[in-house]
Design an enzyme around this catalytic site. Structure first.
Site, PDB file in Angstrom:
ATOM      1  N   ASN A 104       0.659  -1.247   0.176  1.00 30.48           N
ATOM      2  CA  ASN A 104       0.320  -0.526  -0.179  1.00 30.48           C
ATOM      3  C   ASN A 104       0.606   1.511   0.191  1.00 30.48           C
ATOM      4  OD1 ASN A 104      -1.746  -1.671   0.141  1.00 30.48           O
ATOM      5  ND2 ASN A 104      -2.692  -1.679   2.387  1.00 30.48           N
ATOM      6  N   HIS A 121       5.781  -1.097  -2.908  1.00 31.77           N
ATOM      7  CA  HIS A 121       5.292  -0.008  -3.850  1.00 31.77           C
ATOM      8  C   HIS A 121       4.737   1.705  -3.605  1.00 31.77           C
ATOM      9  CE1 HIS A 121       2.630  -3.637  -5.237  1.00 31.77           C
ATOM     10  NE2 HIS A 121       4.132  -3.519  -5.689  1.00 31.77           N
ATOM     11  N   THR A 196      -5.048  -8.650   0.270  1.00 31.83           N
ATOM     12  CA  THR A 196      -4.051  -8.699  -0.866  1.00 31.83           C
ATOM     13  C   THR A 196      -4.434 -10.183  -2.249  1.00 31.83           C
ATOM     14  OG1 THR A 196      -2.469  -8.716  -2.468  1.00 31.83           O
ATOM     15  CG2 THR A 196      -2.556  -9.661  -1.003  1.00 31.83           C
ATOM     16  N   SER A 197      -4.734  -9.031  -3.085  1.00 34.64           N
ATOM     17  CA  SER A 197      -5.294 -10.811  -4.389  1.00 34.64           C
ATOM     18  C   SER A 197      -4.144 -11.582  -5.076  1.00 34.64           C
ATOM     19  CB  SER A 197      -6.009  -9.411  -5.737  1.00 34.64           C
ATOM     20  OG  SER A 197      -5.019  -8.707  -6.422  1.00 34.64           O
TER      21      SER A 197
HETATM   22  N1  APR Z   1     -10.224  -7.042   4.226  1.00 33.58           N
HETATM   23  C1  APR Z   1      -8.909  -8.004   3.650  1.00 33.58           C
HETATM   24  N2  APR Z   1      -8.800  -8.516   2.136  1.00 33.58           N
HETATM   25  C2  APR Z   1     -10.586  -7.575   1.341  1.00 33.58           C
HETATM   26  C3  APR Z   1     -11.356  -6.800   2.197  1.00 33.58           C
HETATM   27  C4  APR Z   1     -11.245  -6.502   3.421  1.00 33.58           C
HETATM   28  N3  APR Z   1     -12.094  -5.253   4.257  1.00 33.58           N
HETATM   29  N4  APR Z   1     -11.993  -6.094   1.032  1.00 33.58           N
HETATM   30  C5  APR Z   1     -10.793  -6.141   0.349  1.00 33.58           C
HETATM   31  N5  APR Z   1     -10.183  -7.083  -0.256  1.00 33.58           N
HETATM   32  C6  APR Z   1      -9.676  -8.314  -1.032  1.00 33.58           C
HETATM   33  C7  APR Z   1      -9.929  -8.071  -2.351  1.00 33.58           C
HETATM   34  O1  APR Z   1     -10.643  -9.391  -1.898  1.00 33.58           O
HETATM   35  C8  APR Z   1      -9.434  -8.655  -3.182  1.00 33.58           C
HETATM   36  O2  APR Z   1      -7.950 -10.029  -2.953  1.00 33.58           O
HETATM   37  O3  APR Z   1      -7.685  -6.955  -1.185  1.00 33.58           O
HETATM   38  C9  APR Z   1      -7.831  -7.558  -2.588  1.00 33.58           C
HETATM   39  C10 APR Z   1      -7.776  -6.036  -3.148  1.00 33.58           C
HETATM   40  O4  APR Z   1      -6.886  -6.622  -4.240  1.00 33.58           O
HETATM   41  P1  APR Z   1      -6.556  -5.703  -4.789  1.00 33.58           P
HETATM   42  O5  APR Z   1      -7.310  -4.332  -5.075  1.00 33.58           O
HETATM   43  O6  APR Z   1      -6.202  -6.399  -6.023  1.00 33.58           O
HETATM   44  O7  APR Z   1      -5.229  -5.114  -4.228  1.00 33.58           O
HETATM   45  P2  APR Z   1      -4.199  -5.625  -4.266  1.00 33.58           P
HETATM   46  O8  APR Z   1      -3.378  -6.953  -4.603  1.00 33.58           O
HETATM   47  O9  APR Z   1      -2.835  -4.670  -2.826  1.00 33.58           O
HETATM   48  O10 APR Z   1      -2.724  -4.702  -5.708  1.00 33.58           O
HETATM   49  C11 APR Z   1      -1.484  -5.009  -5.318  1.00 33.58           C
HETATM   50  O11 APR Z   1      -1.663  -3.421  -7.832  1.00 33.58           O
HETATM   51  O12 APR Z   1      -3.658  -1.687  -7.608  1.00 33.58           O
HETATM   52  C12 APR Z   1      -1.860  -1.877  -7.955  1.00 33.58           C
HETATM   53  O13 APR Z   1      -0.368  -0.720  -6.964  1.00 33.58           O
HETATM   54  C13 APR Z   1      -1.426  -1.503  -6.438  1.00 33.58           C
HETATM   55  O14 APR Z   1      -0.704  -1.982  -4.970  1.00 33.58           O
HETATM   56  C14 APR Z   1      -1.025  -2.546  -5.965  1.00 33.58           C
HETATM   57  C15 APR Z   1      -0.456  -3.662  -6.037  1.00 33.58           C
END
Ligand code: APR
Length: 254
Positions: A104, A121, A196-197
């Site tokens: 984040n 990031h 995180t996804s």
């Molecule tokens: N608590 C826990 N998990 C959650 C919640 C919550 N309240 N709400 C959503 N999620 C989960 C979703 O199910 C999803 O799997 O958080 C994840 C968010 O995924 P992404 O939006 O893909 O975020 P992230 O994995 O951090 O993305 C990686 O990609 O967007 C770019 O550079 C940015 O650092 C980021 C990177």
């Protein structure tokens, strides 16, 4: 006391852990009110794909548009607060060796009291010159949603355009942050992966590395991810519910 039930096996694992890594993604900040990239955008931003705004190509094409978007996100983050999950991580870190590694670009872990070992990031609050790399003071973003591009400030050293201090798609991760993250991950015995996804590389490889080096990997996420099938513990809950419940359960009769 938190009444949310926690799997007793998970509580035992967490109690026994000597070195913990909390690895967070955008879902960690969602309950503070920071939309993930995949959430619907509003206003001016509804017409743009955020994954396309977060690229060096977008910056080269229209730096004012990209700067405006990050100024908006920076202001938004400044106005929201860490939630109980962020605070639980900081509380846990006061009682055990715990490293926060995050994808984040916000500062919510820090504002809840955690030291962040690695912002993989980058950060919204560390803009730098796109030409000479000099750090530029952050102005905290904007309070209202921009209705059009905003000219990036000029570097105080060389006059180049100041860019957001974040890692865009296609860019390399900051080497020092990556090295610190790998060191923490390789030596942990428990990794808690929150929000995180797990699709953006190389960050997504860290939980796999943890599992390979013998750590227990636990996923806290309301939805299944690509990682889920590789690890032994998945907990379908949210960051603001799961983390405080877990940390409360570890603390027992505190
Ligand atoms: N608590 C826990 N998990 C959650 C919640 C919550 N309240 N709400 C959503 N999620 C989960 C979703 O199910 C999803 O799997 O958080 C994840 C968010 O995924 P992404 O939006 O893909 O975020 P992230 O994995 O951090 O993305 C990686 O990609 O967007 C770019 O550079 C940015 O650092 C980021 C990177």
């Amino acid at each position: 006391m938190n009444s949310h039930p926690v799997d007793p096996v998970l509580v035992d694992v967490a109690r026994a852990a000597r070195r913990v890594v909390v690895f967070s993604g955008a879902g960690m900040s969602a309950e503070s009110g920071v939309p993930t990239f995949r959430d619907a955008q509003t206003g001016l931003w509804a017409q743009f794909d955020p994954t396309e705004l977060a690229t060096p190509e977008a910056w080269d094409r229209d730096s004012g548009l990209v700067w405006a978007w990050y100024q908006w996100r920076t202001g938004l983050v400044r106005r929201v607060q860490p939630h109980a999950g962020h605070r639980a991580v900081a509380d846990w870190a006061s009682r055990t060796q715990l490293s926060v590694v995050t994808q984040n670009v916000d500062d919510l872990h820090e504002r809840a009291g955690s030291d962040v070992v690695a912002h993989l990031h980058g950060s919204l609050f560390s803009p730098r010159c796109s030409r000479c790399g000099a750090a530029h003071p952050t102005d905290g973003g904007v309070d209202t949603e921009p209705t059009g591009p905003l000219a990036p400030p000029s570097c105080e050293s060389c006059g180049g355009a100041v860019r957001p201090g974040v890692v865009w798609f296609g860019e390399a991760l900051p080497e020092d942050a990556w090295t610190r993250a790998v060191a923490a991950v390789e030596t942990c015995d428990l990794m808690v992966v929150v929000g995180t996804s797990a699709v953006v590389h190389p960050a997504a490889e860290l939980p796999i590395l943890a599992a390979r080096t013998g750590a227990t990997v636990v996923e806290i996420n309301p939805e299944a991810t690509d990682l889920s099938r590789h690890i032994s513990h998945t907990w379908r809950t949210t960051a603001a519910t799961g983390l405080p419940a877990l940390v409360d359960a570890i603390g027992g009769d505190r």
